[in-house]
Design an enzyme around this catalytic site. Structure first.
Site, PDB file in Angstrom:
ATOM      1  N   ASP A 159       3.846   9.525  -0.744  1.00  0.00           N
ATOM      2  CA  ASP A 159       2.673   8.741  -0.360  1.00  0.00           C
ATOM      3  C   ASP A 159       2.401   7.685  -1.415  1.00  0.00           C
ATOM      4  O   ASP A 159       2.485   7.977  -2.615  1.00  0.00           O
ATOM      5  CB  ASP A 159       1.446   9.663  -0.242  1.00  0.00           C
ATOM      6  CG  ASP A 159       0.496   9.223   0.852  1.00  0.00           C
ATOM      7  OD1 ASP A 159       0.381   8.001   1.071  1.00  0.00           O
ATOM      8  OD2 ASP A 159      -0.137  10.088   1.488  1.00  0.00           O
ATOM      9  N   HIS A 218       0.818  -1.226   0.000  1.00  0.00           N
ATOM     10  CA  HIS A 218       0.000   0.000   0.000  1.00  0.00           C
ATOM     11  C   HIS A 218       0.844   1.266   0.000  1.00  0.00           C
ATOM     12  O   HIS A 218       0.309   2.354  -0.150  1.00  0.00           O
ATOM     13  CB  HIS A 218      -0.940  -0.006   1.219  1.00  0.00           C
ATOM     14  CG  HIS A 218      -2.015  -1.043   1.116  1.00  0.00           C
ATOM     15  ND1 HIS A 218      -3.322  -0.743   0.837  1.00  0.00           N
ATOM     16  CD2 HIS A 218      -1.963  -2.391   1.209  1.00  0.00           C
ATOM     17  CE1 HIS A 218      -4.031  -1.849   0.774  1.00  0.00           C
ATOM     18  NE2 HIS A 218      -3.231  -2.872   1.005  1.00  0.00           N
TER      19      HIS A 218
HETATM   20  P1  ADP Z   1      -2.808   6.625   4.975  1.00  0.00           P
HETATM   21  O1  ADP Z   1      -3.278   5.277   4.523  1.00  0.00           O
HETATM   22  O2  ADP Z   1      -1.323   6.810   4.891  1.00  0.00           O
HETATM   23  O3  ADP Z   1      -3.322   7.056   6.300  1.00  0.00           O
HETATM   24  P2  ADP Z   1      -4.636   7.665   2.913  1.00  0.00           P
HETATM   25  O4  ADP Z   1      -4.916   9.079   2.541  1.00  0.00           O
HETATM   26  O5  ADP Z   1      -4.416   6.754   1.764  1.00  0.00           O
HETATM   27  O6  ADP Z   1      -3.400   7.700   3.915  1.00  0.00           O
HETATM   28  O7  ADP Z   1      -5.865   7.065   3.722  1.00  0.00           O
HETATM   29  C1  ADP Z   1      -6.282   7.666   4.915  1.00  0.00           C
HETATM   30  C2  ADP Z   1      -7.711   7.239   5.234  1.00  0.00           C
HETATM   31  O8  ADP Z   1      -7.970   7.587   6.589  1.00  0.00           O
HETATM   32  C3  ADP Z   1      -8.729   7.963   4.373  1.00  0.00           C
HETATM   33  O9  ADP Z   1      -9.785   7.088   4.057  1.00  0.00           O
HETATM   34  C4  ADP Z   1      -9.211   9.101   5.278  1.00  0.00           C
HETATM   35  O10 ADP Z   1     -10.550   9.463   5.087  1.00  0.00           O
HETATM   36  C5  ADP Z   1      -9.043   8.490   6.655  1.00  0.00           C
HETATM   37  N1  ADP Z   1      -8.734   9.564   7.618  1.00  0.00           N
HETATM   38  C6  ADP Z   1      -7.636  10.345   7.653  1.00  0.00           C
HETATM   39  N2  ADP Z   1      -7.735  11.270   8.640  1.00  0.00           N
HETATM   40  C7  ADP Z   1      -8.923  11.060   9.220  1.00  0.00           C
HETATM   41  C8  ADP Z   1      -9.609  11.686  10.295  1.00  0.00           C
HETATM   42  N3  ADP Z   1      -9.114  12.716  10.952  1.00  0.00           N
HETATM   43  N4  ADP Z   1     -10.815  11.198  10.615  1.00  0.00           N
HETATM   44  C9  ADP Z   1     -11.338  10.138   9.945  1.00  0.00           C
HETATM   45  N5  ADP Z   1     -10.744   9.514   8.936  1.00  0.00           N
HETATM   46  C10 ADP Z   1      -9.549   9.963   8.572  1.00  0.00           C
HETATM   47  C1  G6P Z   2      -1.055   3.088   6.134  1.00  0.00           C
HETATM   48  C2  G6P Z   2      -0.540   1.661   5.967  1.00  0.00           C
HETATM   49  C3  G6P Z   2      -1.513   0.674   6.593  1.00  0.00           C
HETATM   50  C4  G6P Z   2      -1.785   1.062   8.036  1.00  0.00           C
HETATM   51  C5  G6P Z   2      -2.291   2.514   8.108  1.00  0.00           C
HETATM   52  C6  G6P Z   2      -2.530   3.003   9.535  1.00  0.00           C
HETATM   53  O1  G6P Z   2      -2.222   3.207   5.405  1.00  0.00           O
HETATM   54  O2  G6P Z   2      -0.360   1.370   4.585  1.00  0.00           O
HETATM   55  O3  G6P Z   2      -0.981  -0.646   6.546  1.00  0.00           O
HETATM   56  O4  G6P Z   2      -2.722   0.176   8.629  1.00  0.00           O
HETATM   57  O5  G6P Z   2      -1.327   3.366   7.502  1.00  0.00           O
HETATM   58  O6  G6P Z   2      -1.400   2.794  10.341  1.00  0.00           O
HETATM   59  P1  G6P Z   2      -1.399   1.836  11.617  1.00  0.00           P
HETATM   60  O7  G6P Z   2       0.030   1.747  12.026  1.00  0.00           O
HETATM   61  O8  G6P Z   2      -2.292   2.501  12.613  1.00  0.00           O
HETATM   62  O9  G6P Z   2      -1.966   0.501  11.201  1.00  0.00           O
END
Ligand code: ADP
Ligand code: G6P
Length: 455
Positions: free
Chosen positions: A355, A156
């Site tokens: 990212d 991912h």
């Molecule tokens: P990562 O997987 O690195 O966190 P992404 O942008 O691909 O980054 O996915 C983040 C997910 O988490 C998205 O679906 C987003 O809506 C959710 N998210 C991020 N911040 C918040 C928040 N403050 N409250 C609820 N959901 C969140």
């Molecule tokens: C990214 C990673 C996921 C992970 C998520 C939240 O999206 O690709 O594998 O689950 O971050 O991080 P955490 O350490 O809370 O699982």
């Protein structure tokens, strides 16, 4: 046709808000004709014996099987090797990586335990789909136990250039372990290219042929998210925000508090914008919604302090009695409310330093009102920049360029906003998360019937 077995470090346990997120729903859809989801419970086992006990919960025809981790596993496998060695390396941050032999040993130990316990639950005709950097050696461990099932892997997060990968002390061994997979999926063509080059650099092409490697850009449930967003303006949080704005323009950032997201740099760019465009002062608010994450990792403690300090500095420098430029919130928000906030925002600021994909960029686009869409300002170092071609692409390290993009976004006329948005929304409509899931599974097993998400 056997079941689909999904394995990921995080498993939706029904407790976290992430459970309703795109990935969870997509994989649940993939499991709709019966399957197993295996991984960590998110809990700590009191002792080693307890970490051997599987807890299963049946939800429809999906079995969720989870294991607890010991304190030592958490320290070595999760915080240590996964999040202090692999995460920074795979995000191009050698400077933040910390390498300890005991962390690697813990990483292998947990992968071996997961393999041993999972093997007892897998049937010979099941297809196994393993997710993310926590579980790279899992397939090799399963093969050692004699499993001959089809096994696919999806990363991912990004895959860096071979030189950066080579900074990981165990890079060659870990890379060799990909041999056990039938298909290796990455987010973008760039990541796939980097991966193939890393394999070539180590002379491992015979073990891991390039034909096994491909890009499958992950996506969101576009239709569902857009539908939620269309009524989300009535959500109490969205209404409260609209009232508090008192006619000011809104820019939004939504990210876990992670150093890869470039939140501090983004605030710096906003500060530069306020410096460059004095007329904007008092007329725009930047809302940053940022839940804390992996707080026990020192680099994350550091970033928490830094971001709070930068927000304070900019608010101190430019704020007024009746205007706070940056609204900074450390919390998670329910999906319906989040969709409402995206829809209210004139500008979506998505400027990670690196990212894999960044689903927030896609959610922001999906949530917009066709009649009056906002503008996406997007880092060229996010995987989503390869698809979201209507965004204003920026180099997040370049304050002047990003500040100029903010200025342009806030002033963009309606017809240009609509033209940019339409192309991006169309891409998301035709390339949603179901499309991602199906194209991966079809590549892994061409004879697999196409599944539809149960609605
Ligand atoms: P990562 O997987 O690195 O966190 P992404 O942008 O691909 O980054 O996915 C983040 C997910 O988490 C998205 O679906 C987003 O809506 C959710 N998210 C991020 N911040 C918040 C928040 N403050 N409250 C609820 N959901 C969140
Ligand atoms: C990214 C990673 C996921 C992970 C998520 C939240 O999206 O690709 O594998 O689950 O971050 O991080 P955490 O350490 O809370 O699982």
């Amino acid at each position: 046709m056997g079941r689909l077995v999904v394995v990921s470090n995080r498993v939706p346990t029904g407790m976290r808000s992430a459970d309703t997120g795109g990935l969870a729903t997509a994989l649940k859809g993939a499991l709709s004709s019966g399957g197993l989801w295996f991984g960590w419970s998110g809990e700590i086992a009191p002792d080693e014996a307890a970490a051997e006990v599987v807890r299963s919960r049946i939800d429809g025809n999906i079995v969720f099987s989870v294991l607890d981790l010991t304190e030592q596993d958490l320290e070595e496998y999760y915080f240590g090797y996964s999040n202090r060695s692999l995460w920074p390396i795979l995000h191009y941050r050698i400077d933040l990586a910390d390498f300890r032999r005991e962390h690697y040993a813990g990483y292998l130990r947990v992968n071996r335990r997961f393999a041993r316990i999972l093997a007892e639950q897998v049937k010979s005709n099941d297809t196994i789909w393993i997710h993310d950097y926590h579980l790279i050696p899992l397939a090799q461990e399963l093969r050692r136990l004699g499993l001959r099932n089809k096994i696919g892997f999806f990363l991912h997060i990004p895959w860096p250039s071979p030189d950066i990968w080579a900074a990981l002390p165990e890079h060659r061994k870990l890379l060799s372990s990909f041999e056990a997979y039938d298909l290796i999926g990455l987010q973008t063509e760039f990541d796939a290219e980097n991966f193939i080059q890393s394999v070539a650099r180590e002379g491992l092409e015979a073990l891991i042929p390039a034909e096994k490697v491909a890009a499958f850009p992950i996506s969101i449930e576009t239709k569902e998210f857009a539908a939620v967003a269309s009524t989300a303006g009535n959500h109490p949080l969205a209404r409260k925000l609209a009232t508090s704005l008192r006619g000011r323009k809104l820019m939004i950032g939504v990210d876990r508090l992670d150093y890869t997201k470039g939140i501090g740099q983004r605030m710096g760019c906003f500060g530069r914008f306020l410096e460059m465009v004095p007329a904007a002062r008092g007329k725009v608010v930047y809302l940053q919604v940022t839940p804390k994450t992996r707080s026990e990792v020192p680099e994350y403690m550091q970033i928490q302090r830094e971001v709070a300090e930068i927000a304070g500095r900019i608010n101190g420098a430019y704020g007024d009695i009746d205007w706070v430029p940056i609204w900074y919130m450390n919390r998670t928000i329910r999906r319906e409310a989040l969709a409402g906030l995206y829809r209210l925002a004139d500008v979506g600021l998505v400027t990670p330093l690196r990212d894999g994909m960044n689903l927030v960029a896609k959610e922001y686009v999906a949530a917009q009102d066709e009649a009056d869409p906002g503008v996406l300002v997007l880092s060229r170092f996010a995987g989503s920049s390869h698809e979201m071609d209507g965004a204003l692409l920026v180099n997040p390290y370049d304050e002047d360029e990003t500040a100029a993009a903010i200025e342009k976004a806030l002033a963009m006329p309606l017809d240009e906003r609509q033209a940019r948005w339409r192309g991006m929304f169309e891409r998301l409509r035709t390339h949603d998360v179901e499309c991602w899931r199906e194209s991966f599974l079809r590549a892994l097993e061409p004879s697999r019937p196409v599944l539809k998400v149960a609605s």
